[in-house]
Enzyme design. Structure first.
Site, PDB file in Angstrom:
ATOM      1  N   LEU A  15       0.810  -1.214   0.000  1.00  0.00           N
ATOM      2  CA  LEU A  15       0.000   0.000   0.000  1.00  0.00           C
ATOM      3  C   LEU A  15       0.845   1.268   0.000  1.00  0.00           C
ATOM      4  O   LEU A  15       0.429   2.287  -0.550  1.00  0.00           O
ATOM      5  CB  LEU A  15      -0.929   0.018   1.224  1.00  0.00           C
ATOM      6  CG  LEU A  15      -1.968  -1.095   1.293  1.00  0.00           C
ATOM      7  CD1 LEU A  15      -2.748  -1.018   2.602  1.00  0.00           C
ATOM      8  CD2 LEU A  15      -2.929  -1.006   0.108  1.00  0.00           C
ATOM      9  N   GLY A  16       2.006   1.215   0.625  1.00  0.00           N
ATOM     10  CA  GLY A  16       2.837   2.411   0.679  1.00  0.00           C
ATOM     11  C   GLY A  16       4.027   2.201   1.586  1.00  0.00           C
ATOM     12  O   GLY A  16       4.134   1.198   2.292  1.00  0.00           O
ATOM     13  N   GLY A  18       7.201   4.576   3.942  1.00  0.00           N
ATOM     14  CA  GLY A  18       7.770   5.819   4.420  1.00  0.00           C
ATOM     15  C   GLY A  18       9.018   5.517   5.214  1.00  0.00           C
ATOM     16  O   GLY A  18       9.460   4.356   5.296  1.00  0.00           O
ATOM     17  N   GLY A  19       9.585   6.553   5.825  1.00  0.00           N
ATOM     18  CA  GLY A  19      10.822   6.384   6.556  1.00  0.00           C
ATOM     19  C   GLY A  19      10.703   5.462   7.747  1.00  0.00           C
ATOM     20  O   GLY A  19      11.673   4.826   8.147  1.00  0.00           O
ATOM     21  N   MET A  20       9.498   5.375   8.332  1.00  0.00           N
ATOM     22  CA  MET A  20       9.328   4.577   9.544  1.00  0.00           C
ATOM     23  C   MET A  20       8.359   3.416   9.387  1.00  0.00           C
ATOM     24  O   MET A  20       7.943   2.814  10.368  1.00  0.00           O
ATOM     25  CB  MET A  20       8.859   5.474  10.697  1.00  0.00           C
ATOM     26  CG  MET A  20       9.899   6.473  11.164  1.00  0.00           C
ATOM     27  SD  MET A  20      11.478   5.716  11.614  1.00  0.00           S
ATOM     28  CE  MET A  20      10.968   4.656  12.956  1.00  0.00           C
ATOM     29  N   VAL A  23       3.759  -0.521   4.555  1.00  0.00           N
ATOM     30  CA  VAL A  23       2.413  -1.007   4.837  1.00  0.00           C
ATOM     31  C   VAL A  23       1.898  -1.851   3.681  1.00  0.00           C
ATOM     32  O   VAL A  23       1.999  -1.455   2.508  1.00  0.00           O
ATOM     33  CB  VAL A  23       1.446   0.163   5.116  1.00  0.00           C
ATOM     34  CG1 VAL A  23       0.054  -0.367   5.460  1.00  0.00           C
ATOM     35  CG2 VAL A  23       1.970   1.037   6.259  1.00  0.00           C
ATOM     36  N   LYS A  38       1.770  -3.336   9.018  1.00  0.00           N
ATOM     37  CA  LYS A  38       2.852  -2.358   8.992  1.00  0.00           C
ATOM     38  C   LYS A  38       4.128  -3.011   9.512  1.00  0.00           C
ATOM     39  O   LYS A  38       4.138  -3.594  10.600  1.00  0.00           O
ATOM     40  CB  LYS A  38       2.500  -1.140   9.841  1.00  0.00           C
ATOM     41  CG  LYS A  38       3.558  -0.046   9.813  1.00  0.00           C
ATOM     42  CD  LYS A  38       3.082   1.190  10.565  1.00  0.00           C
ATOM     43  CE  LYS A  38       4.097   2.304  10.499  1.00  0.00           C
ATOM     44  NZ  LYS A  38       3.618   3.538  11.184  1.00  0.00           N
ATOM     45  N   ASP A 130       2.397  14.070  16.466  1.00  0.00           N
ATOM     46  CA  ASP A 130       2.760  14.006  15.052  1.00  0.00           C
ATOM     47  C   ASP A 130       1.516  14.144  14.177  1.00  0.00           C
ATOM     48  O   ASP A 130       1.359  13.438  13.181  1.00  0.00           O
ATOM     49  CB  ASP A 130       3.487  12.693  14.759  1.00  0.00           C
ATOM     50  CG  ASP A 130       4.291  12.726  13.467  1.00  0.00           C
ATOM     51  OD1 ASP A 130       4.637  13.834  13.007  1.00  0.00           O
ATOM     52  OD2 ASP A 130       4.581  11.644  12.910  1.00  0.00           O
TER      53      ASP A 130
END
Length: 284
Positions: A15-16, A18-20, A23, A38, A130
Site C-alpha cells: 500500500l505504501g 515511508g521512513g518509519m 504497509v 505495517k 505528530d
C-alpha cells in the site's frame, strides 16, 4: 513479501512506504477480513530507537477504542516486527485536500471528528505529537481516522499536562533531535524548542490541519526546514480570508486561536475546540 503468510495474515499487496514503516494490505485467514500490516523498513528493523517507536505506536493506539482512531488488531515481534491494524478504504488527508479548499461543511465534519479522536487520546493520557495530513486518513464514507502513534507520549494517568511532571523529560526515550530531522511543518513552537509537551501541542498541529483544509495550502511553507521553523516560531500564517474569501469569520477566529504561539492562549483541550466547531456548524 507478496503472497507470504505472516502469522495468520496473508500479504496481498503493498500500500505504501515511508521512513518509519512499510504497509501492506493482507487477509486475516482466521477471521476472513482485510487488514493493514505495517513493518519496519529493513534498513531500520534492528535500530533500537526505531523499534521503540514501533512498540510505542502499537501500545498507544491499542489503548484507544474510538471510531476516529485506526484500530490495532495484533502485533508480532518474531522474525520481523509487525503491527496488524484496521484496513482503511480511503485516502490520506493531503490527497483529499488536493491543493484546494474543502467545502465548509466537510471542513467542520472532519474537524469535529479529528478533535473528538484527539480528545479520546488525551483522556487516556496519550499525546500524539505528530498530527499532520500524512497521519489522517479519510474513508470513502467521510470518516476521519487518526493514524501513526509512533511519536506518542504516554502520560501517567491523572496528569493532564506533561509540564506538571518534572521528570517527564528525563524519562523520554526518543530524542527531540529525531523529531526535527524532517520538515517540521506541523510542529508546535514548544515542540520545536524542545519544551515539555502537553495536549496543547496536538491542538496547534490540529489548527494547522484546519488551516490547510480551509486554504488548500500549508500555513507555513518554505524551501527549507529552517525557514519553516522560523515561520512557526515568529510569524503568523497568511490571513485565511485572503486565501479563501468564503471562509466564515468565526472559523478564522477558531483557527487563529488554535495556532496561537503561546499555548496558554490556545484552546486548552480538544473538547473545547470540538464544541466550538459544533456550534459553528449549527449556524452555517
Amino acid at each position: 513479501m507478496i503472497g507470504q503468510t505472516i502469522s495468520h495474515f496473508r500479504v496481498v499487496e503493498k500500500l505504501g512506504a515511508g521512513g518509519m514503516g512499510v504497509v501492506y494490505k493482507a487477509q486475516d485467514i482466521r477471521l476472513e477480513r482485510a487488514v493493514a500490516l505495517k513493518f519496519l523498513p529493513e534498513n531500520v528493523a534492528t535500530d533500537a530507537q526505531a523499534l521503540e517507536r514501533f512498540r510505542r505506536e502499537a501500545h498507544a493506539a491499542s489503548a484507544l477504542n474510538h471510531p476516529g482512531i485506526c484500530t490495532i488488531y495484533d502485533v508480532g515481534e518474531r522474525d520481523r516486527p509487525f503491527i496488524a491494524m484496521e484496513f482503511i478504504d480511503g485516502e490520506g488527508l493531503r490527497n483529499h485536500i488536493g491543493g484546494k479548499p474543502l467545502p465548509l461543511d466537510e471542513i467542520l465534519n472532519l474537524g469535529i471528528q479529528i478533535a473528538d479522536a484527539l480528545d479520546a487520546a488525551h483522556a487516556q493520557g496519550i499525546i500524539h505529537r505528530d498530527i499532520k495530513p500524512a497521519n489522517i486518513f479519510v474513508t470513502k464514507r467521510g470518516q476521519a481516522k487518526v493514524l501513526d502513534f509512533g511519536l506518542a507520549k504516554l502520560l501517567p494517568k491523572g496528569i493532564a499536562f506533561a509540564g506538571t511532571d518534572s521528570s517527564s523529560s528525563a524519562q523520554e526515550p526518543v530524542s527531540m533531535v529525531g523529531y526535527i530531522s524532517g520538515t517540521p511543518s506541523y510542529m508546535s513552537p514548544e515542540q520545536i524548542r524542545g519544551d515539555d509537551l502537553d495536549p496543547r501541542t496536538d491542538i496547534f498541529s490540529f489548527g494547522l490541519l484546519l488551516y490547510e483544509m480551509t486554504a488548500g495550502r500549508q500555513a507555513f511553507a518554505g524551501n527549507t526546514g529552517g525557514a519553516i521553523i522560523e515561520g512557526i516560531l515568529s510569524r503568523r500564517p497568511p490571513p485565511l480570508s485572503n486565501l479563501n474569501p468564503e471562509v466564515p469569520a468565526r472559523l478564522e477566529e477558531i483557527i487563529s486561536r488554535a495556532v496561537h504561539k503561546d499555548r496558554e492562549q490556545r484552546y486548552q483541550s480538544a473538547a473545547e475546540i470540538r464544541e466550538e466547531l459544533k456550534q459553528l456548524k449549527l449556524y452555517v
